[in-house]
Design a protein around this motif. Sequence first.
Motif, mmCIF file in Angstrom:
data_model
loop_
_atom_site.group_PDB
_atom_site.id
_atom_site.type_symbol
_atom_site.label_atom_id
_atom_site.label_comp_id
_atom_site.label_asym_id
_atom_site.label_seq_id
_atom_site.Cartn_x
_atom_site.Cartn_y
_atom_site.Cartn_z
ATOM 1 N N ARG A 92 -2.390 8.066 -10.395
ATOM 2 C CA ARG A 92 -3.210 7.113 -10.782
ATOM 3 C C ARG A 92 -3.372 5.868 -9.952
ATOM 4 O O ARG A 92 -4.492 5.407 -9.538
ATOM 5 C CB ARG A 92 -2.865 6.512 -12.262
ATOM 6 C CG ARG A 92 -2.705 7.596 -13.337
ATOM 7 C CD ARG A 92 -4.178 8.037 -13.566
ATOM 8 N NE ARG A 92 -4.007 9.088 -14.903
ATOM 9 C CZ ARG A 92 -3.967 10.509 -14.601
ATOM 10 N NH1 ARG A 92 -4.551 10.988 -13.296
ATOM 11 N NH2 ARG A 92 -3.978 11.057 -15.404
ATOM 12 N N LEU A 93 -2.312 5.769 -9.308
ATOM 13 C CA LEU A 93 -2.400 4.520 -8.078
ATOM 14 C C LEU A 93 -3.324 4.973 -7.112
ATOM 15 O O LEU A 93 -4.026 4.195 -6.634
ATOM 16 C CB LEU A 93 -1.022 4.490 -7.493
ATOM 17 C CG LEU A 93 0.070 3.584 -8.674
ATOM 18 C CD1 LEU A 93 1.442 3.443 -7.975
ATOM 19 C CD2 LEU A 93 -0.587 2.303 -8.969
ATOM 20 N N LEU A 126 -5.104 2.031 -5.161
ATOM 21 C CA LEU A 126 -4.142 0.681 -5.339
ATOM 22 C C LEU A 126 -3.102 1.018 -4.467
ATOM 23 O O LEU A 126 -2.036 0.569 -4.370
ATOM 24 C CB LEU A 126 -3.517 0.687 -6.864
ATOM 25 C CG LEU A 126 -4.803 0.174 -7.720
ATOM 26 C CD1 LEU A 126 -4.090 0.267 -9.201
ATOM 27 C CD2 LEU A 126 -5.045 -1.079 -7.479
ATOM 28 N N ALA A 127 -3.338 2.225 -3.562
ATOM 29 C CA ALA A 127 -2.002 2.848 -2.674
ATOM 30 C C ALA A 127 -2.763 3.603 -1.526
ATOM 31 O O ALA A 127 -3.839 4.160 -1.878
ATOM 32 C CB ALA A 127 -1.085 3.345 -3.182
ATOM 33 N N THR A 158 8.656 1.066 -8.739
ATOM 34 C CA THR A 158 8.559 1.388 -10.239
ATOM 35 C C THR A 158 9.488 2.226 -10.711
ATOM 36 O O THR A 158 9.459 3.443 -10.137
ATOM 37 C CB THR A 158 6.893 1.601 -10.522
ATOM 38 O OG1 THR A 158 6.065 0.667 -10.098
ATOM 39 C CG2 THR A 158 6.830 2.056 -12.061
ATOM 40 N N ARG A 218 0.890 -1.267 -0.044
ATOM 41 C CA ARG A 218 0.021 0.090 0.153
ATOM 42 C C ARG A 218 0.664 1.121 -0.036
ATOM 43 O O ARG A 218 0.264 2.361 0.161
ATOM 44 C CB ARG A 218 -0.939 0.054 1.233
ATOM 45 C CG ARG A 218 -1.994 -1.114 1.137
ATOM 46 C CD ARG A 218 -2.897 -1.102 0.096
ATOM 47 N NE ARG A 218 -3.716 -0.107 0.174
ATOM 48 C CZ ARG A 218 -4.699 0.208 -0.825
ATOM 49 N NH1 ARG A 218 -4.828 -0.386 -1.652
ATOM 50 N NH2 ARG A 218 -5.503 1.290 -0.538
ATOM 51 N N ASN A 278 -7.026 5.160 -8.167
ATOM 52 C CA ASN A 278 -7.644 4.055 -8.156
ATOM 53 C C ASN A 278 -7.590 2.922 -6.984
ATOM 54 O O ASN A 278 -7.965 1.581 -7.087
ATOM 55 C CB ASN A 278 -7.245 3.187 -9.217
ATOM 56 C CG ASN A 278 -7.707 3.818 -10.638
ATOM 57 O OD1 ASN A 278 -8.539 3.919 -10.941
ATOM 58 N ND2 ASN A 278 -6.730 4.587 -11.544
ATOM 59 N N ASN A 294 7.694 -3.107 -3.738
ATOM 60 C CA ASN A 294 6.844 -2.439 -4.617
ATOM 61 C C ASN A 294 7.279 -1.074 -5.277
ATOM 62 O O ASN A 294 7.084 -0.032 -4.639
ATOM 63 C CB ASN A 294 5.761 -2.152 -3.644
ATOM 64 C CG ASN A 294 4.555 -1.726 -4.645
ATOM 65 O OD1 ASN A 294 4.607 -1.205 -6.002
ATOM 66 N ND2 ASN A 294 3.257 -1.219 -4.014
ATOM 67 N N ALA A 312 2.142 7.362 -1.722
ATOM 68 C CA ALA A 312 2.722 6.930 -2.949
ATOM 69 C C ALA A 312 4.162 7.737 -2.501
ATOM 70 O O ALA A 312 3.919 9.116 -2.500
ATOM 71 C CB ALA A 312 2.328 6.926 -4.137
ATOM 72 N N HIS A 372 2.047 8.674 -12.645
ATOM 73 C CA HIS A 372 1.674 7.234 -12.313
ATOM 74 C C HIS A 372 1.277 6.981 -10.727
ATOM 75 O O HIS A 372 0.393 6.275 -10.528
ATOM 76 C CB HIS A 372 3.077 6.554 -12.509
ATOM 77 C CG HIS A 372 2.922 4.982 -12.143
ATOM 78 N ND1 HIS A 372 2.212 4.131 -13.007
ATOM 79 C CD2 HIS A 372 3.477 4.285 -11.027
ATOM 80 C CE1 HIS A 372 2.356 2.888 -12.507
ATOM 81 N NE2 HIS A 372 3.032 2.969 -11.316
ATOM 82 N N ALA A 373 2.122 7.615 -9.958
ATOM 83 C CA ALA A 373 1.683 7.826 -8.499
ATOM 84 C C ALA A 373 0.005 8.289 -8.496
ATOM 85 O O ALA A 373 -0.531 7.754 -7.422
ATOM 86 C CB ALA A 373 2.603 8.409 -7.546
ATOM 87 N N PRO A 393 3.813 2.310 -2.268
ATOM 88 C CA PRO A 393 4.564 2.131 -3.699
ATOM 89 C C PRO A 393 5.632 3.273 -3.549
ATOM 90 O O PRO A 393 5.283 4.459 -3.188
ATOM 91 C CB PRO A 393 3.615 2.259 -4.795
ATOM 92 C CG PRO A 393 2.486 2.689 -4.355
ATOM 93 C CD PRO A 393 2.146 2.374 -2.925
#
Length: 365
Positions: A152-153, A158-159, A134, A84, A156, A132, A162, A149-150, A86
């Motif tokens: 978007r995580l 996904l974190a 990228t 959680r 959605n 985790n 970040a 990118h962070a 990234p």
Amino acid sequence: MTPQTDVYLHACDCRTALGNAHESWQGLVDGKIALRAMPPLPGSDDAVPLALTGNLADCDPPRWLEPCLELLASVPQRAWGDARHPIVITSSNFGIDQMLAFHQQGHAHYREQATAVSAVQAFATRLNWGGNRTIISNACVSAQLGLIHAQRLLENDLADEALVFSFDYLSHFVVGGFHSLKILNNDFPQPYAARETGSIGLGDGTGFALLSRQPSPFRIAASSSYSEFHHMTGNDPSGSGFNAVVAPLAAVLDGAPAWVKGHGTGTLEAARLEAAATAKAFPKAPLVSWKGSLGHTLGSCGLVELAIALESMRQGRAPGNVGSSAPYCSANVQAEAFSTKNYQAAVLLSSAFGGAHAGHLITHE
């Protein structure tokens, strides 16, 4: 999945030749020029503008490792790299200095941090990061793509939080490469100046930002990226790439007052195209670049300049177009430092080889 959640910027800082984000902001407001004329390669009779934080020739250990670790020590403690939390790491060069040193000197230890993966592993080992992670590298829009990118995580789910970290330190490989293109020459950069010959300067730069869905004074109101696919080093002369990246940001801004921190390296055609696109999309918005002092911090410029922009909004005053002088290629260029109190947002832009563009719209309560 449709992104619907607001994302905010929390802890954010950088290191440039002028110091941390506050010291860099203060130096820019005061008009300090960090660039110094230096030989691009050992034994060269030429001199080019570089803004260094150390010795260009120092390769063992990598000259970027300890300064980056020092900066990362100020990142709020989390289980970075777990499911959680990234980490997004960006650079345009990573350990390319180590690769050159191995090629020139043949010592095997230089290979240990010579690739993107091994360079990032050096940080992960020292900081006990989880897996985790990228890695993103797309020339000079790398940091802003990492931020997107962070974002978007988080949008959605996904974190929870970040971390975006970016570093680009100069080496003879990098300096020699730009020098061979003749855009790094013995002139100092003057972003957006109307003159006969363009030039850039290069600078060391590293920065980080912590993003989350928890509210903070700084909100990422919009982000945008676009690739022209026109030429490896030149932009579409119609300005289509610059227009395309700012259009989504302008739509969200919807006429509200904002100021623009452009890419502004000091090259001529890109300056003209960027100034025209921002003047059309953001009428009356002042346009500035800080690369006339800090130099171009390459793939990290988006994060380095974000940290300085946030400090500008905190302090209520933004540096002007440092290191350059009139006449400019466009009337929207702001020469002097100015108050940010009458602006609701800042537009932050980066551009790169290959016609890549990225931008953010940041609001401040």
